[in-house]
Design an enzyme around this catalytic site. Structure first.
Site, short mmCIF file in Angstrom:
data_model
loop_
_atom_site.label_atom_id
_atom_site.label_comp_id
_atom_site.label_asym_id
_atom_site.label_seq_id
_atom_site.Cartn_x
_atom_site.Cartn_y
_atom_site.Cartn_z
N ASP A 8 0.89 -1.16 0.00
CA ASP A 8 0.00 0.00 0.00
C ASP A 8 0.93 1.21 0.00
OD1 ASP A 8 -2.33 1.63 0.24
OD2 ASP A 8 -1.95 1.79 2.38
N GLU A 69 -1.17 -1.46 -4.93
CA GLU A 69 -2.36 -0.67 -5.22
C GLU A 69 -2.04 0.37 -6.27
OE1 GLU A 69 -5.58 2.25 -2.99
OE2 GLU A 69 -4.48 0.79 -1.78
N ASP A 141 -2.46 1.00 7.39
CA ASP A 141 -1.66 0.84 6.17
C ASP A 141 -1.20 -0.60 5.98
OD1 ASP A 141 -1.54 3.64 5.16
OD2 ASP A 141 -0.56 3.99 7.09
#
Length: 175
Positions: A8, A69, A141
């Site tokens: 992420d 991502e 996160d």
């Protein structure tokens, strides 16, 4: 069996999550955040911290797969640009280690893990905790990075299944 590293990305905090995927079973291997928050640290130094951190995680866990991502277009173009640069630093670390990269949108990740593309962070954290049978809730996160890895595992599982069905169909026609 596959070891999947999910990322992420962020220019200040980059979450990572590592899972093992085998026969529809997911095992938690590790997660956390790479912190590039030093006061006064320039963007180049933060990107180097992300690159070095992801490289270290790759050396520690030796993942077969890397999922990250995608950048979403935020209201602030400068933020989107910095996010893209953070992604680039992580992707180069994977590429330097000959790991194939998969990318997923936030909506795809939430859909795969929670069942709805509009899920909020607390729902993602809860489902990651449940799926991986974790004793506690991971930091946001890190949970997002584990969700990226789970999304890739689900996608890869479907591709393998479809590939197997396609091979059976071809073999059946050749007989």
């Amino acid at each position: 069996m596959s070891i999947i590293l999910g990322i992420d990305p962020g220019s200040r905090l980059t979450g990572y999550g590592v899972i093992k995927h085998q026969d529809r079973t997911f095992t938690y291997l590790g997660s956390g955040c790479i912190k590039a928050l030093s006061q006064g640290e320039d963007l180049g130094s933060r990107l180097q911290t992300i690159f070095a951190g992801v490289s270290e995680i790759i050396m520690q866990f030796k993942p077969d797969m890397f999922a990250i991502e995608q950048v979403f277009m935020a209201k602030n173009p400068d933020s989107a640009l910095k996010l893209g640069q953070a992604r680039g630093a992580a992707i180069v670390a994977a590429t330097n280690n000959d790991i194939v990269i998969a990318e997923y949108s936030a909506r795809q990740i939430k859909q795969a893990v929670v069942g709805t593309g509009g899920a909020d962070k607390s729902q993602v954290q809860h489902m990651v905790k449940t799926i991986l049978k974790l004793p506690g809730t991971p930091q946001a996160d890190a949970a997002d990075a584990l969700a990226v890895a789970l999304c890739h595992a689900h996608s890869y599982q479907i591709i393998e299944k479809l590939s197997g069905q396609a091979q059976k169909t071809v073999r059946g026609r050749l007989r």
